[in-house]
Design a protein around this motif. Sequence first.
Motif, PDB file in Angstrom:
ATOM      1  N   ASN A 181      -3.081  -9.561 -19.314  1.00  0.00           N
ATOM      2  CA  ASN A 181      -1.875  -8.905 -19.807  1.00  0.00           C
ATOM      3  C   ASN A 181      -0.654  -9.672 -19.292  1.00  0.00           C
ATOM      4  O   ASN A 181      -0.099  -9.363 -18.236  1.00  0.00           O
ATOM      5  N   ALA A 182      -0.241 -10.682 -20.045  1.00  0.00           N
ATOM      6  CA  ALA A 182       0.838 -11.576 -19.616  1.00  0.00           C
ATOM      7  C   ALA A 182       2.144 -10.839 -19.337  1.00  0.00           C
ATOM      8  O   ALA A 182       2.851 -11.152 -18.372  1.00  0.00           O
ATOM      9  N   GLU A 183       2.457  -9.867 -20.154  1.00  0.00           N
ATOM     10  CA  GLU A 183       3.713  -9.127 -19.993  1.00  0.00           C
ATOM     11  C   GLU A 183       3.756  -8.415 -18.639  1.00  0.00           C
ATOM     12  O   GLU A 183       4.755  -8.468 -17.926  1.00  0.00           O
ATOM     13  N   LYS A 184       2.673  -7.758 -18.273  1.00  0.00           N
ATOM     14  CA  LYS A 184       2.620  -7.034 -17.000  1.00  0.00           C
ATOM     15  C   LYS A 184       2.550  -7.997 -15.808  1.00  0.00           C
ATOM     16  O   LYS A 184       3.125  -7.726 -14.759  1.00  0.00           O
ATOM     17  N   ILE A 185       1.837  -9.103 -15.971  1.00  0.00           N
ATOM     18  CA  ILE A 185       1.701 -10.076 -14.873  1.00  0.00           C
ATOM     19  C   ILE A 185       3.057 -10.682 -14.526  1.00  0.00           C
ATOM     20  O   ILE A 185       3.354 -10.924 -13.358  1.00  0.00           O
ATOM     21  N   ARG A 186       3.892 -10.927 -15.527  1.00  0.00           N
ATOM     22  CA  ARG A 186       5.220 -11.525 -15.288  1.00  0.00           C
ATOM     23  C   ARG A 186       6.031 -10.754 -14.247  1.00  0.00           C
ATOM     24  O   ARG A 186       6.784 -11.342 -13.488  1.00  0.00           O
ATOM     25  N   ALA A 187       5.872  -9.440 -14.219  1.00  0.00           N
ATOM     26  CA  ALA A 187       6.648  -8.602 -13.306  1.00  0.00           C
ATOM     27  C   ALA A 187       6.344  -8.895 -11.834  1.00  0.00           C
ATOM     28  O   ALA A 187       7.145  -8.574 -10.960  1.00  0.00           O
ATOM     29  N   PHE A 188       5.239  -9.553 -11.545  1.00  0.00           N
ATOM     30  CA  PHE A 188       4.853  -9.856 -10.171  1.00  0.00           C
ATOM     31  C   PHE A 188       5.442 -11.178  -9.671  1.00  0.00           C
ATOM     32  O   PHE A 188       5.262 -11.534  -8.515  1.00  0.00           O
ATOM     33  N   PHE A 189       6.122 -11.923 -10.544  1.00  0.00           N
ATOM     34  CA  PHE A 189       6.631 -13.246 -10.193  1.00  0.00           C
ATOM     35  C   PHE A 189       8.138 -13.344 -10.398  1.00  0.00           C
ATOM     36  O   PHE A 189       8.691 -12.709 -11.292  1.00  0.00           O
ATOM     37  N   CYS A 190       8.780 -14.177  -9.596  1.00  0.00           N
ATOM     38  CA  CYS A 190      10.184 -14.527  -9.826  1.00  0.00           C
ATOM     39  C   CYS A 190      10.246 -15.391 -11.077  1.00  0.00           C
ATOM     40  O   CYS A 190       9.263 -16.030 -11.462  1.00  0.00           O
ATOM     41  N   ARG A 191      11.400 -15.435 -11.712  1.00  0.00           N
ATOM     42  CA  ARG A 191      11.544 -16.220 -12.945  1.00  0.00           C
ATOM     43  C   ARG A 191      11.221 -17.689 -12.756  1.00  0.00           C
ATOM     44  O   ARG A 191      10.683 -18.340 -13.638  1.00  0.00           O
ATOM     45  N   ASP A 192      11.554 -18.251 -11.582  1.00  0.00           N
ATOM     46  CA  ASP A 192      11.342 -19.685 -11.362  1.00  0.00           C
ATOM     47  C   ASP A 192      10.059 -19.986 -10.573  1.00  0.00           C
ATOM     48  O   ASP A 192       9.858 -21.094 -10.083  1.00  0.00           O
ATOM     49  N   ALA A 193       9.162 -19.021 -10.493  1.00  0.00           N
ATOM     50  CA  ALA A 193       7.903 -19.207  -9.760  1.00  0.00           C
ATOM     51  C   ALA A 193       6.967 -20.138 -10.513  1.00  0.00           C
ATOM     52  O   ALA A 193       7.102 -20.351 -11.720  1.00  0.00           O
ATOM     53  N   TYR A 194       6.044 -20.702  -9.782  1.00  0.00           N
ATOM     54  CA  TYR A 194       4.998 -21.502 -10.401  1.00  0.00           C
ATOM     55  C   TYR A 194       3.698 -21.268  -9.649  1.00  0.00           C
ATOM     56  O   TYR A 194       3.682 -20.760  -8.533  1.00  0.00           O
ATOM     57  N   VAL A 195       2.602 -21.630 -10.295  1.00  0.00           N
ATOM     58  CA  VAL A 195       1.270 -21.470  -9.707  1.00  0.00           C
ATOM     59  C   VAL A 195       0.625 -22.840  -9.638  1.00  0.00           C
ATOM     60  O   VAL A 195       0.588 -23.566 -10.633  1.00  0.00           O
ATOM     61  N   ASN A 196       0.138 -23.199  -8.472  1.00  0.00           N
ATOM     62  CA  ASN A 196      -0.650 -24.424  -8.319  1.00  0.00           C
ATOM     63  C   ASN A 196      -2.123 -24.052  -8.355  1.00  0.00           C
ATOM     64  O   ASN A 196      -2.597 -23.307  -7.504  1.00  0.00           O
ATOM     65  N   TRP A 197      -2.824 -24.552  -9.362  1.00  0.00           N
ATOM     66  CA  TRP A 197      -4.246 -24.274  -9.504  1.00  0.00           C
ATOM     67  C   TRP A 197      -4.977 -25.477  -8.906  1.00  0.00           C
ATOM     68  O   TRP A 197      -5.187 -26.487  -9.545  1.00  0.00           O
ATOM     69  N   HIS A 198      -5.354 -25.348  -7.637  1.00  0.00           N
ATOM     70  CA  HIS A 198      -5.846 -26.493  -6.865  1.00  0.00           C
ATOM     71  C   HIS A 198      -7.173 -27.056  -7.342  1.00  0.00           C
ATOM     72  O   HIS A 198      -7.392 -28.265  -7.260  1.00  0.00           O
ATOM     73  N   CYS A 199      -8.045 -26.225  -7.845  1.00  0.00           N
ATOM     74  CA  CYS A 199      -9.368 -26.725  -8.246  1.00  0.00           C
ATOM     75  C   CYS A 199      -9.297 -27.678  -9.443  1.00  0.00           C
ATOM     76  O   CYS A 199     -10.181 -28.511  -9.625  1.00  0.00           O
ATOM     77  N   THR A 200      -8.229 -27.568 -10.254  1.00  0.00           N
ATOM     78  CA  THR A 200      -8.070 -28.469 -11.400  1.00  0.00           C
ATOM     79  C   THR A 200      -6.816 -29.327 -11.299  1.00  0.00           C
ATOM     80  O   THR A 200      -6.496 -30.078 -12.214  1.00  0.00           O
ATOM     81  N   ASN A 201      -6.096 -29.174 -10.178  1.00  0.00           N
ATOM     82  CA  ASN A 201      -4.880 -29.950  -9.937  1.00  0.00           C
ATOM     83  C   ASN A 201      -3.798 -29.662 -10.983  1.00  0.00           C
ATOM     84  O   ASN A 201      -3.001 -30.526 -11.317  1.00  0.00           O
ATOM     85  N   GLU A 202      -3.748 -28.442 -11.494  1.00  0.00           N
ATOM     86  CA  GLU A 202      -2.755 -28.054 -12.491  1.00  0.00           C
ATOM     87  C   GLU A 202      -1.607 -27.296 -11.846  1.00  0.00           C
ATOM     88  O   GLU A 202      -1.745 -26.703 -10.787  1.00  0.00           O
ATOM     89  N   HIS A 203      -0.473 -27.330 -12.524  1.00  0.00           N
ATOM     90  CA  HIS A 203       0.768 -26.696 -12.056  1.00  0.00           C
ATOM     91  C   HIS A 203       1.335 -25.909 -13.234  1.00  0.00           C
ATOM     92  O   HIS A 203       1.608 -26.491 -14.281  1.00  0.00           O
TER      93      HIS A 203
END
Length: 58
Positions: free
Chosen positions: A31-53
């Motif tokens: 649920n992308a809409e609900k998940i957004r509420a847990f992050f700041c607007r300029d947040a990012y996620v580093n997915w270490h197992c695939t080296n993605e950002h």
Amino acid sequence: MTQSKIDEDLNSNRPKGINITEFWKYVLEQNAEKIRAFFCRDAYVNWHCTNEHFTVEE
């Protein structure tokens, strides 16, 4: 014991802030809409197992 009672008991000892049970519920629902509420607007996620950002919008 109901799931809501279990969640209430688990969350009662946690500091106020993020509701981790809700967060994972929305992640599992994808649920992308609900998940957004847990992050700041300029947040990012580093997915270490695939080296993605990812940005929040991605």
